[in-house]
Scaffold this motif. Structure first.
Motif, PDB file in Angstrom:
ATOM      1  N   HIS A 201       3.912  11.947 -27.761  1.00 32.05           N
ATOM      2  CA  HIS A 201       5.231  11.571 -28.273  1.00 32.05           C
ATOM      3  C   HIS A 201       5.203  10.157 -28.865  1.00 32.05           C
ATOM      4  CE1 HIS A 201       6.244  14.985 -25.665  1.00 32.05           C
ATOM      5  NE2 HIS A 201       7.262  15.169 -26.488  1.00 32.05           N
ATOM      6  N   ALA A 204       3.978  10.702 -32.339  1.00 35.44           N
ATOM      7  CA  ALA A 204       5.045  11.242 -33.182  1.00 35.44           C
ATOM      8  C   ALA A 204       6.019  10.145 -33.600  1.00 35.44           C
ATOM      9  CB  ALA A 204       5.787  12.355 -32.444  1.00 35.44           C
ATOM     10  N   ILE A 235       2.816  17.840 -32.824  1.00 31.91           N
ATOM     11  CA  ILE A 235       3.353  16.936 -33.851  1.00 31.91           C
ATOM     12  C   ILE A 235       4.153  17.722 -34.885  1.00 31.91           C
ATOM     13  CG2 ILE A 235       2.707  15.454 -35.784  1.00 31.91           C
ATOM     14  CD1 ILE A 235       2.577  14.041 -33.114  1.00 31.91           C
ATOM     15  N   THR A 239       8.009  16.664 -35.677  1.00 32.10           N
ATOM     16  CA  THR A 239       8.331  16.064 -36.974  1.00 32.10           C
ATOM     17  C   THR A 239       9.155  16.993 -37.856  1.00 32.10           C
ATOM     18  OG1 THR A 239       6.162  16.772 -37.832  1.00 32.10           O
ATOM     19  CG2 THR A 239       6.351  14.519 -36.980  1.00 32.10           C
TER      20      THR A 239
END
Length: 277
Positions: A201, A204, A235, A239
């Motif tokens: 995270h 990300a 990811i 995203t």
């Protein structure tokens, strides 16, 4: 490491083959291939056992336990994974022999062997540091190896990819606990960084932060991902909540003829032959 020894059965002669090695703190990956021969790519991943050895000792053991590595090859590439690097545009300093001052400024207390990659497409130099003892071992063990920082082939390869299409692109190369980012617009490289991350995270968040800082458009511009499957999937899910066009980067079709093992190999290692390095 016993079960990993002798996995690759080399051809009788390796003089026409390329040896590619990728070093990381917890292991290494190596491959041999002949670009003129179909299905010639053979690779092997080695994880360093938790023996208490230094990184140099682990590298030495890995090399000497793989007899194929000690043969004669047409070319040897060694990728060094390191957060200790700095990119210098040629417009600032056109002469490579004067570049060490920039690395010394960024890492004033270093004891590294400073190496330099010239990135012709991006018109910049990539200065990076290697442990002196590790460099000396690799230099004397392999015949005239070319040392590359992992960002060098990625930036050179994606520079060409960024010229296709009309939008800006962010390229992210993901591995377990490591991330490489390169951002381009139609004029060239905007941003590049490479570092170790703890939690996926965090990676990300960093991607989204760079996306915003570079002024990318959430609707029109692209985020392309390469690398290990598990972090890529995570990811992608994160995203896609903020960026419309999140997709895997297309695997280079020129490499398919070398064999299916290239699909599982480190991406930065496989694209080296396409980068004119």
């Amino acid at each position: 490491m016993g079960e990993q020894i002798y996995k690759i059965t080399p051809p009788e002669k390796t003089e026409n083959y390329i040896l590619s090695i990728r070093l990381r703190n917890d292991g290494c990956y190596f491959a041999i291939s002949d670009p003129t021969t179909n299905n010639s790519y053979k690779g092997q991943n080695i994880v360093f056992p938790p023996t208490g050895n230094t990184l140099l000792q682990s590298i030495e053991d890995a090399v000497y336990n793989q007899p194929v590595l000690l043969r004669t090859f047409r070319r040897t590439y060694i990728i060094i994974q390191s957060p200790r690097f700095t990119l210098i545009p040629k417009s600032i300093e056109p002469k490579a022999e004067k570049l060490n001052i920039y690395y010394d400024f960024c890492f004033p207390d270093h004891t590294d062997k400073i190496l330099c990659n010239e990135c012709l497409k991006n018109q910049l130099y990539n200065l990076f540091g290697v442990n002196n003892d590790i460099y000396a071992f690799l230099k004397r063990t392999f015949d005239n190896p070319l040392f590359l920082h992992q960002l060098t082939p990625l930036c050179e390869y994606f520079y060409r990819r960024s010229k296709i299409g009309n939008n800006s692109k962010m390229y992210v190369h993901l591995q377990k606990k490591w991330i490489d980012i390169a951002c381009f617009n139609k004029k060239g490289l905007l941003f590049a960084n490479s570092f170790e991350y703890g939690d996926i995270h965090d990676a990300a968040y960093y991607i989204l932060n760079v996306w915003e800082q570079q002024g990318f458009d959430q609707e029109k511009d692209e985020l392309q991902l390469t690398g290990d499957k598990e972090p890529r999937q995570i990811i992608t899910r994160i995203t896609q909540e903020y960026i419309r066009q999140v997709m895997p980067s297309i695997f280079p079709p020129q490499l398919f003829k070398l064999g299916k093992e290239t699909l599982e190999a480190p991406f930065d290692l496989t694209v080296i032959p396409l980068c004119e390095l």
